[in-house]
Design an enzyme around this catalytic site. Structure first.
Site, PDB file in Angstrom:
ATOM      1  N   GLY A 250       0.815  -1.207   0.000  1.00  0.00           N
ATOM      2  CA  GLY A 250       0.000   0.000   0.000  1.00  0.00           C
ATOM      3  C   GLY A 250       0.847   1.255   0.000  1.00  0.00           C
ATOM      4  N   GLU A 472      -6.791  31.726 -13.194  1.00  0.00           N
ATOM      5  CA  GLU A 472      -7.581  30.846 -12.334  1.00  0.00           C
ATOM      6  C   GLU A 472      -9.059  30.895 -12.703  1.00  0.00           C
ATOM      7  OE1 GLU A 472      -6.168  28.746 -10.514  1.00  0.00           O
ATOM      8  OE2 GLU A 472      -4.150  29.598 -10.707  1.00  0.00           O
TER       9      GLU A 472
END
Length: 665
Positions: A250, A472
């Site tokens: 993991g 943005e």
């Protein structure tokens, strides 16, 4: 549910040393003390030279009884000469059997001396100009020594090196004999090849499976191991044997070590923990020795759990890296394989190992009989993140307005360690602002700090600030217009970390598979900032570097790996996207031709250019919304989802967007 009872731990006692080791220790201490006493007291016990007054010294010179003298500061030392035959001195020397205790003077006033005996005297403070002529007249040999330090200084200079060596030897011997309560050696001189594993008794921790939030699938896979460790006889009666090894795979911070400790705590057995890098040393054979020592200690404590973290540090494929097959790392790996093969069914030892690089592990390590099972631990989903936040929030004072469920929804991709760090950052911010509890605003600020970085000084001019606002806003407008894109959540032009601004999207659900339409719209959002710069300012800037890199990489995967190109077709070509393993890549050849590579590059370029053209058409059509959004961002600096919806209104229908963008699907 597992019930945990708080018990008072009894004081732990250090194990006593074996009789042979204690005898050796006492012998070394006695030897050292004897040596020191001999060095210090020995010079005082040895007979010293005869003390003469200065008058006696000159008298002996006049009687030709002095053979040589040595001057050293205010001291004069020397040796008596043999008496002349037929003199009174000779007869006195022969009397009393030459006893050293005879009177210094005979009855006729002559000195009574022993031939060759050493003597010493002190010069008076007044200069004696007749001394040297007297010595020369009598033929006495004269010598001189340079001034030296005192006796204690000489003794210290003589003893200090030996004392340091003896003290160091005794210290290392003492460290060799000490044994930590965790079961490991403390690394003394003679424990160089001993294992450095930390040992935990089941009494030392009440950690169980219920204390591990999330990871339900992994806990279910490990429950059988817990049952076997807790009651091995139940499985032996059936004829079943416990798996020798379980590999936990993991990403970092997902709780692999915590899960291993929970297995041992749930079963109530000892737990040995160490990292794979602790086996590897510069000396060949040390790692293999530590492996043998670790498994020997584990066999004495069976049933028990051995946990090896970052096993890829020692378990990499043999013969694949640079170097030969007889280096220290490979010898250590061979010893691990041998020890795991040597387990008998009745030893009841399970080896848990953790890694985030299973692709580099040796195949012999992964075969059944060694690591029989592989448990994949994934990043927690929303439900698991909420449970993890609840666990870590027990020790933090939260305000009434906190909503951990909302924080769990806004932390997609966070591991358990990231979530713990988020709550800790929020608590630190609360302490810095002198608040009594952690509120929702602090949690949001802590999340932004972890994801985007801390706010930094605003050294941005008005022109650059306006450029960032439109950039943005372009991202945000594309996210608002494109139907398959993730939902828009926040716009900010507050500088954080390396970014001058940021546009955040919040997925409505966590995805593990992606549609082609979603990937195309995602690239469209990435290119929205660059398209807005072209639309408003007529040129592009360097601010889109990261956007272009991400868009190109995503397009490459779509074309070369996911079969989303008509010209390439349903085939996959891996290139440049695997973790680097120096040595293995050197022996592999490219699995596609140069013509195919050129075709892949052309398809990537056409895909990105096509998506950019469609984004530009949408930007031109909704230029007024872009202007309104940019002006609001310039004024407020940060806009949340509600403010964005109020400015942009309802998004157009999907059919209208496709008509404007020229999408025929």
């Amino acid at each position: 549910m597992k019930e945990h009872q708080t018990t008072r731990k009894a004081p732990q006692e250090h194990p006593s040393l074996p009789a042979g080791e204690g005898l050796k220790r006492h012998f070394l201490i006695a030897l050292g003390v004897t040596f020191v006493l001999w060095m210090v007291v020995g010079p005082w016990l040895a007979p010293g030279p005869t003390e003469l007054s200065y008058t006696q010294f000159k008298q002996a010179v006049r009687q030709d009884q002095v053979a040589e003298v040595t001057f050293e500061r205010d001291h004069i030392s020397g040796r008596f000469a043999d008496p002349l035959p037929g003199t009174a001195a000779e007869s006195d020397a022969q009397s009393a059997d030459g006893a050293a205790t005879a009177p210094l003077k005979s009855q006729d006033g002559a000195l009574r001396v022993n031939a060759g005996e050493e003597w010493v005297t002190t010069m008076p403070q007044v200069q004696d100009p007749d001394l040297l002529p007297l010595l020369e007249t009598r033929g006495v040999e004269i010598a001189a020594k340079p001034a030296e330090s005192g006796m204690w200084t000489r003794v210290l200079a003589t003893l200090l090196p030996w004392a340091i060596l003896l003290g160091g030897f005794l210290y290392l011997s003492q460290r060799m004999q000490k044994r930590l309560m965790g079961g490991g050696q403390d690394g003394g001189l003679f424990s160089f090849g001993k294992a450095k594993a930390k040992r935990f008794r089941h009494q030392d921790s009440n950690l169980g499976m219920d204390d591990v939030a999330g990871l339900e699938n992994a806990k279910a896979d490990l429950q059988e191991i817990v049952d076997h460790l807790a009651d091995p006889q139940r499985f032996r009666r059936i004829g079943a044997t416990m798996p020798k090894g379980v590999l936990l795979i993991g990403p970092p911070g997902t709780g692999k070590t915590l899960l291993a400790r929970a297995v041992a705590g749930e079963a109530g057995v000892p737990f040995f923990s160490l990292s794979g890098s602790e086996f590897v040393e510069m000396f060949v054979g040390v790692g293999a020795s530590r492996v043998r020592d670790l498994f020997e200690a584990a066999k004495k404590e069976a049933p028990c759990v051995i946990f090896i973290d970052e096993i890829d540090a020692v378990g990499r494929s043999r013969g694949a890296g640079l170097g030969g097959g007889h280096d220290e790392r490979e010898q250590t790996l061979n010893q691990i394989l041998s020890e795991m093969d040597g387990f008998t069914p009745t030893e009841d030892i399970v080896v848990l190992a953790a890694t985030n690089r299973p692709d580099v592990l040796d195949k012999a390590l992964l075969r059944p009989g060694r690591f029989d099972r592989k448990v994949h631990i994934e990043l927690p989903d929303r439900k698991a993140r909420k449970a993890i936040l609840d666990v870590h929030a027990r020790k933090i004072r939260l305000a009434e307005d906190t909503d951990l469920g909302l924080i769990a929804a806004r932390t997609v991709g966070f591991s358990g360690a990231d979530l713990e760090n988020l709550l800790n950052e929020a608590a630190l911010l609360a302490g810095r602002e002198r608040k009594e509890a952690v509120d929702m605003k602090l949690l949001e600020s802590a999340r932004d700090k972890i994801v985007l970085g801390a706010e930094r000084d605003r050294g941005v001019g008005d022109d650059e600030r306006r450029l960032v606002a439109y950039h943005e806003s372009g991202h945000a407008l594309m996210a608002w217009l494109l139907p398959a894109a993730d939902q828009l959540d926040k716009i900010s032009i507050v500088p954080r970390g390396q970014a001058l601004g940021v546009t955040e999207q919040l997925p409505e659900e966590e995805r593990r598979t992606y549609k082609e339409s979603y990937l195309r719209d995602r690239i469209g959002v990435m290119l929205g900032g660059r398209v807005a710069e072209q639309t408003v300012f007529g040129e592009v800037t360097t601010g889109a570097e990261s956007d272009l890199a991400q868009a190109t990489e995503l397009a490459r995967r779509m074309v070369a790996r996911w079969g989303m190109s008509r010209r390439i077709g349903p085939v996959a070509f891996r290139r440049g996207d695997e973790p680097v393993f120096l040595g293995r890549e050197m022996g592999q050849s490219q699995d596609f031709s140069d013509a195919t590579a050129r075709l892949i590059d052309e398809e990537i370029r056409e895909l990105v250019a096509d998506i950019e053209a469609r984004a530009r058409r949408l930007m031109d059509e909704h230029r007024d919304r872009l202007e309104r959004l940019a002006e609001a961002v310039l004024e407020e600096e940060s806009l949340d989802r509600a403010a964005i919806d109020a400015i942009l209104g309802e998004p157009p229908k999907v059919g209208e967007i496709r008509r404007i963008a020229g999408v025929g699907r």
